[in-house]
Structures are given as C-alpha cells and as structure tokens.
Design an enzyme around this catalytic site. Structure first.
Site, PDB file in Angstrom:
ATOM      1  N   HIS A 106       0.814  -1.208   0.000  1.00  0.00           N
ATOM      2  CA  HIS A 106       0.000   0.000   0.000  1.00  0.00           C
ATOM      3  C   HIS A 106       0.853   1.266   0.000  1.00  0.00           C
ATOM      4  CE1 HIS A 106      -4.213  -1.596   1.129  1.00  0.00           C
ATOM      5  NE2 HIS A 106      -3.537  -2.501   0.437  1.00  0.00           N
ATOM      6  N   HIS A 267      -2.161 -12.256  -2.266  1.00  0.00           N
ATOM      7  CA  HIS A 267      -3.221 -12.963  -1.552  1.00  0.00           C
ATOM      8  C   HIS A 267      -2.885 -14.425  -1.298  1.00  0.00           C
ATOM      9  CE1 HIS A 267      -6.321  -9.727  -2.937  1.00  0.00           C
ATOM     10  NE2 HIS A 267      -5.397  -9.276  -2.108  1.00  0.00           N
TER      11      HIS A 267
END
EC number: 1.11.1.21
Length: 726
Positions: A106, A267
């Site tokens: 992020h 993920h």
C-alpha cells in the site's frame, strides 16, 4: 489487491479541541485566503520539502549514512519481529507476514505512471491523507511495530526504505525468493501537497474505470489503493471488476501478467479482517484524540484486536498455509465452486461451497474454515484473458514465482527512477526496461574536448534560440516524482520524443549536433545537446554585457532505442510546458496551474521558475517560434526585459480569444499592439506572489543578479537526472 472498509464514507473530522468555546486564536486558524478564493494559484506547491522542515539538515547524506548500516543485522531484526507477536496487536497465526506485505504494497501502490507521483519513495504513508485512508486501516499498527527497529538503526535506514524492506523480508520469511532490493528512498518530513488524489469530498466515492484514463488517479474510489474488493461500486460481480483492475494496475505500468501475479501473490499470504460491523470502529489516526498518539481505528468490538479485529470489513483467508508461500491460491481458485456470501461485517465475498474445512483459524488451532476469496480474486478466473494467465500459473508454479518476484520488485521500485539511485547489497544486476537503462560511459570528455566542442557548436550556424531550446527539450522531461526523464540518454533523438509537437526544434537542430558528434567520435550526443545550451546562454549573457561561465558536468551517455519503452516514455509528453509557451489541451486545468505543475515536477522553487520563464522568453524559446511573451526588442539577449515590460503600466492587456488564452498588450495612449501573451506570461503580473518575484527582476539593479540566477536554475534542470554524480 486493496481491501477497504466500506463504512468510512465521509471525511474524518476530529472533535473540537476547545473546552470553553470561543474563537481559535492560534497561528494559522481563521478563514484562509483559499477559503475566499478557492481557485487561487498553488504557488505554495513549489515551496514544499524545504530544509526548513528537515530536522537532519542540508548536509545530511543518506547514501553515506546507509553505507554504515549493518544490513544483515537489520534483516535479522526484521525477521525476528515477524514472529514477535505483541498483545496490543496480536499477529495472525503468530506471524506479521501478511501485515508487513500489505504495508509495503500500500506504500508503493499509490504510484501513478501518468504523472509519476505517489509511490513509496518518500515514506508518505506516515502522513495524511495516506495514514488515514480507509484502505490503510490498521497499517498504523504495522508502522508502530517497526518503530523499535527504526529507533535502533536511526538515520542509517529511512522509513521509506524500511517499509519496503519489511515487506521483502516478510516474503522471504514465508519461503519466497525475492528478486532483490534497492535502497535509496529518502524520507521527507511533511505530506506531499502536489499529488492530486481526486476531487471527491466523501471516502470511497466510485469512479468509472474510463475516467481513470483521463486523470492522474490510481484508484477506482477515493481512499483506495486500487479497486473495491467487493467489485465496482459494491456490485459483487467478479467479471465486472476486470476493467477497473486493468485500469488501476495499468496506471502503474503493469500488464495483465504482472497484474495477475501481483493479485495472486499478495493474496497467497495473510488475511483480511472483518469480525463485526464497522460501526464498532473509531476515528482514523488524523481524527483520533491526542491520547491515541497517532493510532486510529480503535475498535469497541470484543477485545478489538486479534480474532475481534476489524480492518476492511471482509473476512477472507485465501490459502491453507497463510504464512508460507504456496500455489494454493490458484489451486483453490480453480478447484472449487464459489458462492457469494457476506462477512460478519456484511461485506460481499465468496466462499468455496464444495470445499472441506481446510483453512486454519488465525488464533484457535482447533478450528478450521472453508477457503474464501474476494470478488476481485474471482475476476482472475472469470475474465477470459486473466483466466489464461491464471491457469498457466496454476500448472507452472515456477513461472508464477518468477512473475511475482519481478512484478513485486517493479511495484516496490517503480518510483525510484534509474538503477543508479539504488544502493545496498541486494541490488539485482539485471537491467530492466522500466528502469530506463543507460549504457556505461565509454569516454569522459576532457576540458580541451569541451572547449573544442563549444567552438564547433558556436560555429555551426545555430541560433541562440535553437541551442537553448534543444537543451531544454532534452532535459525538461524530468519528473521529480519518479525520477524519470532528463537529458542523460539523449532520448530526444529517439522515439517517441523526437516526434512530439513540443519538440519540433529537434528536427532542425539535432542533425547539426549529430554532425559535430561525428567529428569527435568521443563525446555523447547527450553531452553535446546540453553543451549547446551552455553556448547559447553564454552568448546571450555576453550580449547583455555579462560575462559568465555556465557550469557543465560531462559524462552523459546515449541510450539506444531498444533501451527505451516507447509506451512508458509517451507518458512524459507534456500536456503543457509553460516554459516554452506550449499547451496541447484546454480541458485539463488552467495554463498557469499547469505551469506550476511542470515547475514542481522539475523540483523548481517559485523564484527559479520565475527567472527561467523570464529568461527563456527573451531568448525566443517558444516551441512554435511565436512572439507570445517575448517582451523585448532585442531577442537573444539575456535581459530583464520580460519583467520590466510586463509590469510597465503603459500597456493594457485584453484577451483575443473566447478561451481567454491569448492576449494583446496595447499602448494605453496610442492603442498600438506592442506585445502578445499567453496566460503563462501574464500570470507573473496577475498573481500576487509571482508579481512580487517579477518585481525583483524588473528593478534597475537586478540585471547581473538575473543572469546569475537564470544560470543557476538552468544548470539545476540540466543536471536533474545526473544520479551518476551522487
């Protein structure tokens, strides 16, 4: 892939700090100028990140300090931290692997290739708005976990480098082999003011994917890193998310394969957190009370941490080994049938209906659950092109590992610019096309060579305007955000830059300079282009009665066409360049705002921008040879005429087109048209801040100062990409 809390739908507001009412009489309070005039020109953008905000001082050398770092010990401490679960924020499965990967992702994921802004290069995740974005819920805990390590190593490692290195170490600790790591990100000490995050006034306002191509925005909703994990506008439809995914990852320069690898790799580890409704979650860090000490999103649900944590509102665990690298993401994606369900917080997600309970609980070893996925994860199965790539990775785990390693490295280093800026023992040797590689220099011109080259350029028949213009065209592509562009490489002679409308001068001038290069067979074209600017400015200064030697640092090299990504370099083509009075489109902001934007990309201060525009106008460097802004009767002389005539009250200015882009300056007494101008010219008389600067150079005693200041600002631009001189 981004995860977010869809209940954070309004701008955060802190509680009133006043205990007894009354007016706030502190400095900076009260109605500000921008409250009265919201369209006021943002000249202040050119004053950010000055030494006044830097506690380390202008003599601090991060590269030198980093060389003292015990890099191996630092990585060892980071590895130990991964499993040192803290009671105030317990680690899932006893490991912070997923949390640190998300923190690094992020931080880097705010980068936008369209304007080069955003990214992890300045450690901006420490500051608003990023520290309080809905998509960054709980990353305040990740940064706080790192504090003891940052405290231990001090200025030998920047926050910006530490964030990304922590993500790398987390991947390595999971059993994954990363592509490498380049340090060199220097911290800043205040928020970036120049990044346009969008004009929405509410968090998570939906943007159509097509709109992203028209603006420098990286996410489909305000406050997200990429896309809404529940699908566009919470649609819950995997296939409908494909366009949004391509738009957002494409804005980072990622292709379909890199996109699939990044989503799946990100993920493969960790989980999302949605134990209960977001109504339990408190204020973000910027709005939290002072006693929270910079931490936000305190939860009133249960313990508020661990099994009770609420971060995105989604409750998803993708793989059977969430702290160890595997290919389970793709195996689960294609092996099971997925049905739409909702998290305990009410967010849309999918569950493998025909799967056994194979997913370990993060805090109770006796419990297991079915595999779960985000709406946008299933896009990799149902979009035809994404599916082809996903199935290839399913059947070839090594190909997936290689693709993710390279894509992760690109993600986390994309805004660092050329590899010359990388430092540290883990910098990969391989040159990558997105790094804008350059060949090694074969020859360093001597002082005698430089003298001979200057003489050849001076005798070439090129005008001052042509010499200065071609040097500016070469160097002014630089972007301070991602450190791309600049004169080194002479890419002005290559596609796509040689064909840009704004660079029309190159077609006339480069053949002349290339002939000069052939006679030496030693100096690079890149050096000769910059040297042409030196010759032109010295001639113009001499014509103005000022003898000055323009500093020149040789050593530039010439890039090859195969070292130049045409698509990515096309993004450097300016929409406007006020220094050359160029404007391609009228649907993107005002001309004067785009001048500020260009100056900020060139890391110029307001005085530097002012002196450069004034000097370039009298040297006749408009891209099309027009007389707009050429407020002088002696073009080619480095004079202060631009400022003196602009501020002369004998002239009255009026627009000549409906768009108010072009103007005539008429003599107030005779009505005779004396000069023509654009908004990029007149702003130096209309804006109060820029007028104050223009007045300095319009004074009778400013002539020599003007020349010296112009030369200093010019040399700065010419050397912006000389990272080999660091």
């Amino acid at each position: 892939m981004s995860t977010t809390d869809d209940t954070h739908n309004t701008l955060s507001t802190g509680k009133c700090p006043f205990h007894q009412g009354g007016h706030d009489r502190s400095a900076g309070a009260g109605t500000a100028s921008r409250d009265w005039w919201p369209n006021q020109l943002r000249v202040d953008l050119l004053n950010q990140h000055s030494n006044r905000s830097n506690p380390l001082g202008e003599d601090f050398d991060y590269r030198k300090e980093f060389s003292k770092l015990d890099y191996s010990a630092l990585k060892g401490d980071l590895k130990a931290l991964l499993t040192d679960s803290q009671p105030w924020w317990p680690a899932d499965w006893g490991s912070y692997v997923g949390l640190f990967i998300r923190m690094a992702w992020h931080g880097a994921g705010t980068y936008r290739s369209i304007d080069g802004r955003g990214g992890a290069g300045r450690g901006q995740q420490r500051f608003a708005p990023l520290n309080s974005w809905p998509d960054n819920v709980s990353l305040d805990k990740a940064r706080r976990l790192l504090w003891p390590i940052k405290q231990k190593y001090g200025q030998k490692i920047s926050w910006a480098d530490l964030f990304i290195l922590a993500g790398n170490v987390a991947l390595e600790n999971s059993g994954f082999r990363t592509f490498g790591f380049g340090a060199g990100r220097e911290d800043v000490w205040e928020p970036d003011l120049d990044v346009n995050w969008g004009d929405e006034k509410a968090w998570l306002t939906h943007r159509h994917p097509e709109a992203l191509a028209k603006a420098p925005l990286g996410a489909t909703e305000m406050g997200l890193i990429y896309v809404n994990p529940e699908g566009p506008d919470h649609s819950g439809e995997p296939l409908s998310a494909a366009a949004a995914i391509r738009a957002t990852f494409g804005n980072m320069g990622m292709n379909d394969e890199e996109t699939v690898a990044l989503i799946a790799g990100g993920h493969t580890l960790g989980k999302t957190h949605g134990a209960a409704a977001a109504s339990h979650v408190g204020a973000d860090p910027e709005a939290a009370p002072i006693e929270a000490q910079g931490l936000g999103w305190a939860s009133s649900y249960g313990s508020g941490v661990g099994a009770d944590a609420i971060t995105s509102g989604l409750e998803v665990v993708w793989t059977q080994t969430p702290t160890q690298w595997s290919n389970y993401f793709f195996e689960n994606l294609f092996k099971y049938e997925w049905v739409q369900t909702r998290s305990p917080a009410g967010a849309i997600q999918f569950e493998a209906v025909d799967a056994p309970d194979i997913i370990p609980d993060p805090f109770d070893p006796s419990k297991k659950r079915k595999p779960t996925m985000l709406v946008t994860d299933l896009t990799l199965r149902f979009d035809p092109e994404f599916e082809k790539i996903s199935r290839r990775f399913l059947n070839d785990p090594q190909a997936f590992n290689e693709a993710f390693a390279r894509a992760w490295f690109k993600l986390t280093h994309r805004d660092m610019g050329p590899k010359a800026r990388y430092i540290g023992p883990e910098v990969p040797k391989e040159d990558l096309i997105w790094q804008d590689p350059l060949p090694q220099p074969l020859y360093q011109p001597t002082q005698e060579d430089i003298i001979n080259l200057k003489a050849a350029i001076a005798a070439s028949g090129l005008s001052i305007s042509e010499m200065v213009s071609v040097a500016w065209a070469s160097a002014s592509t630089f972007r301070g955000g991602d450190k791309r562009g600049g004169a080194n490489g002479a890419r002005l002679a290559l596609a796509p830059q040689r064909d840009w409308e704004v660079n029309a001068v190159a077609a006339r001038v480069l053949p002349v300079l290339e002939e000069i290069q052939k006679t030496t067979n030693k100096a690079s074209l890149a050096d000769i282009i910059v040297l042409a600017g030196v010759v032109g400015i010295e001639q113009a200064a001499a014509a103005a009665g000022v003898s000055i030697s323009v500093p020149f640092a040789p050593g530039r090299v010439d890039a090859r066409q195969d070292q130049t990504d045409i698509e990515m370099f096309s993004l450097l083509e300016p929409i406007a360049d006020g220094f050359r009075n160029y404007r391609a489109r009228l649907d993107v902001s005002t001309t004067e705002s785009l001048l500020i934007d260009k100056a900020q990309q060139l890391t110029l201060t307001a005085p530097e921008m002012t002196v450069l525009v004034g000097g370039m106008r009298v040297l006749g460097t408009n891209f099309d040879g027009s007389q707009n802004g050429v407020f002088t009767d002696r073009p080619g002389v480095l004079s202060t005429d631009f400022f003196a005539n602009l501020l002369d009250m004998r002239y009255e200015w009026k627009p000549t087109d409906d768009a108010n882009e072009l103007f005539e300056g008429r003599d107030r007494l005779t009505g005779e048209v004396k000069y023509t101008a654009t908004r990029a010219d007149l702003v130096f008389g209309s804006n109060s801040v820029l007028r104050a600067l223009a007045e300095v150079y319009a004074c009778s005693d400013a002539h020599e100062k003007f020349v010296k200041d112009f030369v200093a600002a010019w040399v700065k631009v010419m050397n912006l990409d000389r990272f080999d001189l660091l």
